[in-house]
Design an enzyme around this catalytic site. Structure first.
Site, PDB file in Angstrom:
ATOM      1  N   SER A  22      25.691  37.695  44.176  1.00  0.00           N
ATOM      2  CA  SER A  22      25.663  36.251  44.441  1.00  0.00           C
ATOM      3  C   SER A  22      24.604  35.892  45.480  1.00  0.00           C
ATOM      4  O   SER A  22      23.854  34.926  45.323  1.00  0.00           O
ATOM      5  CB  SER A  22      27.033  35.768  44.953  1.00  0.00           C
ATOM      6  OG  SER A  22      27.991  35.866  43.945  1.00  0.00           O
ATOM      7  N   ASP A 317      36.602  37.424  40.669  1.00  0.00           N
ATOM      8  CA  ASP A 317      35.855  38.553  40.102  1.00  0.00           C
ATOM      9  C   ASP A 317      36.589  39.885  40.264  1.00  0.00           C
ATOM     10  O   ASP A 317      36.228  40.876  39.635  1.00  0.00           O
ATOM     11  CB  ASP A 317      34.471  38.663  40.758  1.00  0.00           C
ATOM     12  CG  ASP A 317      33.537  37.544  40.302  1.00  0.00           C
ATOM     13  OD1 ASP A 317      33.831  36.894  39.282  1.00  0.00           O
ATOM     14  OD2 ASP A 317      32.521  37.314  40.978  1.00  0.00           O
ATOM     15  N   ARG A 348      38.608  37.434  30.009  1.00  0.00           N
ATOM     16  CA  ARG A 348      39.101  38.603  30.751  1.00  0.00           C
ATOM     17  C   ARG A 348      40.617  38.720  30.728  1.00  0.00           C
ATOM     18  O   ARG A 348      41.153  39.820  30.908  1.00  0.00           O
ATOM     19  CB  ARG A 348      38.575  38.563  32.195  1.00  0.00           C
ATOM     20  CG  ARG A 348      37.100  38.859  32.267  1.00  0.00           C
ATOM     21  CD  ARG A 348      36.546  38.933  33.677  1.00  0.00           C
ATOM     22  NE  ARG A 348      35.150  39.341  33.621  1.00  0.00           N
ATOM     23  CZ  ARG A 348      34.255  39.105  34.567  1.00  0.00           C
ATOM     24  NH1 ARG A 348      34.599  38.455  35.663  1.00  0.00           N
ATOM     25  NH2 ARG A 348      33.011  39.529  34.429  1.00  0.00           N
TER      26      ARG A 348
HETATM   27  C1  S3P Z   1      29.548  33.228  41.308  1.00  0.00           C
HETATM   28  C2  S3P Z   1      30.624  32.416  41.199  1.00  0.00           C
HETATM   29  C3  S3P Z   1      31.799  32.739  40.374  1.00  0.00           C
HETATM   30  C4  S3P Z   1      31.845  34.220  40.042  1.00  0.00           C
HETATM   31  C5  S3P Z   1      30.526  34.743  39.574  1.00  0.00           C
HETATM   32  C6  S3P Z   1      29.465  34.546  40.651  1.00  0.00           C
HETATM   33  C7  S3P Z   1      28.405  32.786  42.130  1.00  0.00           C
HETATM   34  O1  S3P Z   1      31.720  32.014  39.163  1.00  0.00           O
HETATM   35  O2  S3P Z   1      32.825  34.473  39.060  1.00  0.00           O
HETATM   36  O3  S3P Z   1      30.620  36.129  39.292  1.00  0.00           O
HETATM   37  O4  S3P Z   1      27.530  33.600  42.448  1.00  0.00           O
HETATM   38  O5  S3P Z   1      28.389  31.593  42.480  1.00  0.00           O
HETATM   39  P1  S3P Z   1      32.312  30.494  39.035  1.00  0.00           P
HETATM   40  O6  S3P Z   1      31.554  29.647  39.970  1.00  0.00           O
HETATM   41  O7  S3P Z   1      32.066  30.121  37.610  1.00  0.00           O
HETATM   42  O8  S3P Z   1      33.768  30.640  39.354  1.00  0.00           O
END
Ligand code: S3P
Length: 430
Positions: A22, A317, A348
């Site tokens: 991220s 996650d 999932r």
């Molecule tokens: C992420 C936000 C999450 C997460 C993804 C990475 C990010 O998704 O599940 O693996 O980097 O902002 P969502 O914003 O769709 O929940």
């Protein structure tokens, strides 16, 4: 590729993690629209983050990789140029959703697409606020990619997130850099705040007050030299492995301890796991430190605390590996309020139910989660990963605690977030 895994006696040693996925996405995107050269150290090895880099170079940024360091020559806030062909975000939801916010501020038309999984993921959640800001954005059909975006001058909005999603929040905040006035996003359920932190690091004015995050239009962003901490979501697989395999003792240095992400550690501690954090520091607004995780027979005799409400968003996650871990505790685990799991790289909830059952666990599938009964020894099975990296890694760990062989199909999908996962596992298996 099929991975074959068998039970191991114990796990011990040091686990070196790739850079956080991220944070790497955000640093790369902000570096591309900053002025000057940014250097990002320990950039994520993940394929997703490389999808972001490829899109940014197609948009004119000069990117040089040396090992896990990435140097990005920024083009300035409005300096990206129209790509020659559609941008390809491949499997990466973060790439398409965050980059759309930046493209909405650019005065050219371009389209952004992805692989079969991404083409089935909902984009209405970013289309709606970007249209409110004045961007022209069209999906292929319903709310699905490819997206065709014609950006330009935007107006600031005050927007309450209808879904707990850091990707949507980040998309709107990045578009806010290009608005005529302040943009504000409200989140009733806290989600990871890497964008807010990174915006400030690159020189934007981003403020948080109550549940609102505000960003002012930015005249310019400045290049930075930054180091990405290890990926806590990648660490989660090894923490769970240490909890499941007798006598394990693992050290995981330099892991991201971002306040919104470390809910994982709070949760595992509440669940009774033998876990400690050492050498905590903060750099560029992002906390990081070392983790030590040890096996404890007492932990496996308990029930894991229910995951519901805001906790489901904070652990989104990690739920795949927590569900596997729950199956190995005596009391099991119930997960609710996690319907977002149905629109990740795969559904999932369904993938967990099908594969846990194949390994002999008792599982009830709910629309928004799962009830995983504990106390049953897993047995090896053929795992249908649905090409979802977190499903592949969660069941590779399950295989370490199962009788007989576990076969992980399409295992190369782990490269989406964690190339080197299997070698890392082999290094600590004794
Ligand atoms: C992420 C936000 C999450 C997460 C993804 C990475 C990010 O998704 O599940 O693996 O980097 O902002 P969502 O914003 O769709 O929940």
């Amino acid at each position: 590729m099929i991975w074959k895994l068998n039970a191991v006696k114990t796990l011990s040693g040091t686990v070196h993690l790739p850079g956080d996925k991220s944070i790497s996405h955000r640093y790369a995107m902000l570096a591309a629209i900053a002025e000057g050269e940014s250097v990002i150290r320990h950039f994520a090895a993940s394929q997703d983050c490389h999808s972001t880099l490829r899109c940014l170079s197609a948009l004119g940024a000069t990117i040089v990789e040396a090992g896990d360091d990435v140097a990005i020559q920024g083009r300035g806030l409005r300096g990206l140029r129209a790509p020659e062909k559609p941008l390809d975000a491949e499997n990466s939801g973060t790439t398409i959703r965050l980059l759309s916010g930046i493209l909405a501020g650019h005065d050219f038309t371009c389209s952004i697409t992805g692989d079969a999984s991404l083409l089935s993921r909902p984009m209405g959640r970013i289309i709606q606020p970007l249209r409110l800001m004045g961007a022209n954005i069209e999906p292929r059909e319903r709310d699905l990619p490819p997206l065709v975006i014609r950006g330009g001058s935007l107006k600031g909005i005050r927007y309450s997130l209808p879904v707990a999603s850091a990707q949507v929040k980040s998309c709107v905040l990045l578009a806010g850099l290009y608005a005529g006035e302040t943009t504000a996003v409200e989140e009733t359920v806290p989600t990871r705040d890497h964008t807010e932190i990174a915006l400030r690091e690159f020189g934007a004015a981003a403020r948080v007050s109550g549940g609102w995050i505000e960003v002012d239009p930015a005249p310019r962003l400045r290049a930075r030299r930054l180091t990405v901490p290890g990926d806590l979501s990648g660490a989660a697989f090894f923490l769970a492995a240490a909890a499941m395999v007798p006598d394990s003792d693992l050290t995981i240095p330099g892991v991201s301890l971002n306040g919104r992400r470390r809910e994982l550690l709070n949760y595992l501690e509440r669940a009774g796991m033998d876990l400690c954090v050492e050498n905590e520091t903060t750099e560029a607004g992002e906390a990081r430190g070392d983790l030590r995780a040890r096996y404890s027979a007492a932990f496996l005799k308990r029930r894991m605390p229910d995951i519901k409400g805001p906790e489901a968003a904070a652990l989104i996650d990690e739920i795949p590996i927590l569900a596997v871990l729950g199956s190995q505790t005596a009391g099991g685990l119930e997960i609710s309020g996690a319907e977002e799991l149905r629109v990740k790289e795969s559904d999932r909830i369904s993938a967990l139910a099908v594969n846990l059952r194949a390994m002999g666990a008792e599982v009830m599938e709910k629309s928004d989660g799962l009830i995983v009964s504990g106390g049953r020894k897993l047995r090896g099975a053929d795992i249908e990963t649905r090409k979802d990296h977190r499903i592949a890694m969660a069941f590779a760990i399950a295989g370490l605690a199962a009788e007989d062989e576990t076969r992980i199909h399409d295992a190369e999908c782990v490269n989406i977030s964690f190339p080197g996962f299997l070698d890392t596992l082999k290094n600590i298996a004794k």
